[in-house]
Design an enzyme around this catalytic site. Structure first.
Site, short mmCIF file in Angstrom:
data_model
loop_
_atom_site.label_atom_id
_atom_site.label_comp_id
_atom_site.label_asym_id
_atom_site.label_seq_id
_atom_site.Cartn_x
_atom_site.Cartn_y
_atom_site.Cartn_z
N ARG A 148 0.82 -1.23 0.00
CA ARG A 148 0.00 0.00 0.00
C ARG A 148 0.85 1.27 0.00
O ARG A 148 0.44 2.27 -0.58
CB ARG A 148 -0.94 -0.01 1.19
N LYS B 204 -21.48 -14.61 -1.18
CA LYS B 204 -22.91 -14.29 -1.14
C LYS B 204 -23.45 -13.61 -2.38
O LYS B 204 -22.84 -12.66 -2.90
CB LYS B 204 -23.16 -13.35 0.04
N GLY C 231 -9.86 -7.32 -3.55
CA GLY C 231 -10.13 -8.35 -2.57
C GLY C 231 -9.49 -9.69 -2.88
O GLY C 231 -8.32 -9.79 -3.22
N GLY D 253 -14.34 -3.28 -0.76
CA GLY D 253 -15.69 -2.71 -0.65
C GLY D 253 -15.89 -1.53 -1.58
O GLY D 253 -16.93 -1.39 -2.24
#
Ligand code: AMP
Length: 418
Positions: free
Chosen positions: A40, A206, A375, A398
């Site tokens: 990062r 999901k 992710g 997200g």
């Protein structure tokens, strides 16, 4: 609307508050916290180097972990300042607070090209509450704002949103950093008018997390390949037996509606035609949350669309890998988000790795543009050593999902229009 970019700013001698994402993994070694992965930090270097070259006075702000509004020594950004200094090959000063008179005094000594890292903004509860008073105090530190923390842009916090509003109100420019600009270009503009065929690969746990992305992409994609546990909610919707697979029984209507919308639009939704299954077995242990720990035993292939009662689908099977790889190899634009199975367990990672290989191959051999939506898919590509063989890997989990859903991210909305 197109946003102002850091390269368009005139910042010589000006104080520039740069929101970076230095939420890096750390570990305690000999009583000291040390940074264990510098990815990062590395990703912000182009923006920081550019601002240094332009003669700005750099004031860097970030969060680290979840200190919940309290000072936590283990979540101090101090070790990051030392690491950043090594990577920038220049001194990086550290302020042990992120607002207040002492910090403002430290700023007085800054010369063009100097770099100061502020302490963790989440040591104040006002940061996550997007408190206007706290945003004002952050804004007192700078004349110009640059946001390079795409991974935090879906949150309206003081350092990602509130402070930009104040600086803009005071007449200062608010621009996207180079990393942020790439994210917006690849996840936004490039997918707006994709070269065809456009294949979307969606996996993960999901349906409910991805349904808005599916809805939006039904307007753009030629085919949507579904894997992971979410495939079993689709199978349930088709009246098939899913055994002990992870499913969302209350989301079968959502799955049905996606299938019928796809039919009406001429978009192909591909579902797995075979699986790798295993039998979840109670180990007698409980996890931290008091839930039973299950061990997946008796890995086997399942060639029928129905699963045996004791079997849980844990990966896509070889026939599905072949069918998905063919679609991927002939695509000109590829978007991938979410693993095809429980890829953290090497016994169930083959499907995800095969998809990673097909994506890399399409990129190399047929010049497809491959965009990885952050992710776990990024983790899987890196684990397979293919991270540098795709066009773009998002740094936001997200944030990238919300952006792909077509939502305007608060941290992006607050930037100045061009
Ligand atoms: P997501 O954050 O929604 O992309 O989900 C990622 C998680 O989904 C990973 O931790 C995978 O282990 C998990 N996952 C993928 N496929 C399955 C599956 N068939 N059964 C259970 N979990 C799965």
């Amino acid at each position: 609307m197109a946003k102002l970019i850091v390269s368009e700013l005139n910042v010589r001698g000006r104080r520039v508050l740069v929101r970076v994402d230095f939420n890096v993994p750390m570990e305690e070694k000999d009583g000291q916290m040390v940074v264990t992965d510098t990815t990062r930090i590395k990703e912000t270097l182009p923006t920081l180097d550019l601002l240094i070259e332009k003669g700005a006075k750099l004031i860097l702000a970030s969060h680290l972990g979840r200190p919940k509004g309290k000072r936590e020594t283990s979540m101090s950004l101090r070790p990051v300042a030392a690491k950043l200094a090594d990577m920038l090959c220049r001194p990086v000063a550290f302020a042990d607070d992120c607002i207040g008179e002492k910090v403002e005094q430290t700023l007085q000594a800054l010369q063009p090209g100097d770099v100061l890292l502020l302490e963790n903004v989440r040591f104040y509860a006002e940061e996550e509450a997007n408190d206007p008073g706290f945003s004002e105090k952050l804004a007192n530190l700078a004349d110009v704002y640059v946001n390079d923390a795409f991974g935090s842009a879906h949150r309206a916090h003081a350092s990602t949103e509130g402070v930009a509003r104040v600086i803009a109100r005071r007449g200062g420019a608010c621009a996207a950093g180079l990393l942020m600009e790439r994210e917006l270009r690849f996840l936004g503009d490039e997918l707006e008018h994709p070269a065809r065929p456009f294949a979307v690969i969606l996996g993960g746990a999901k349906v409910s997390d991805k349904i808005n992305v599916i809805d939006r992409l039904l307007e753009k994609a030629d085919s949507i390949l579904i894997g992971g546990a979410m495939a079993y909610t689709f199978r349930l919707a088709q009246g098939l037996k899913v055994g002990k697979s992870l499913v969302e029984p209350d989301k079968t209507e959502v799955a049905k509606s996606a299938l019928s919308k796809a039919g009406a639009r001429g978009v192909k939704i591909l579902l797995p035609v075979d699986d790798i299954i295993a039998t979840p077995t109670d180990t007698g242990k409980v996890n931290k949350k008091g839930k039973p720990v299950l061990e997946m035993q008796n890995r086997r292939a399942n060639a029928s669309l129905n699963l045996p009662d004791d079997g849980a689908g844990v990966d896509i099977g070889p026939a599905t890998v072949a069918a998905y790889s063919e679609v991927i190899r002939s695509a000109k634009t590829i978007l991938w988000n979410g693993p095809m199975g429980i890829f953290e367990d090497p016994r169930f990672a083959e499907g995800t790795i095969a998809v990673a290989r097909a994506v890399a191959e399409a990129t190399k051999k047929s010049g497809a543009k491959s965009i990885i939506g952050g992710g776990d898919s990024v983790k899987a590509l890196n684990a397979a050593g293919l991270g540098d063989q795709v066009t773009f890997m998002s740094t936001g989990g997200g944030a990238s999902l919300e952006f792909l859903e077509g939502k305007l991210l608060p941290g992006v909305a607050a930037l100045s229009d061009r």
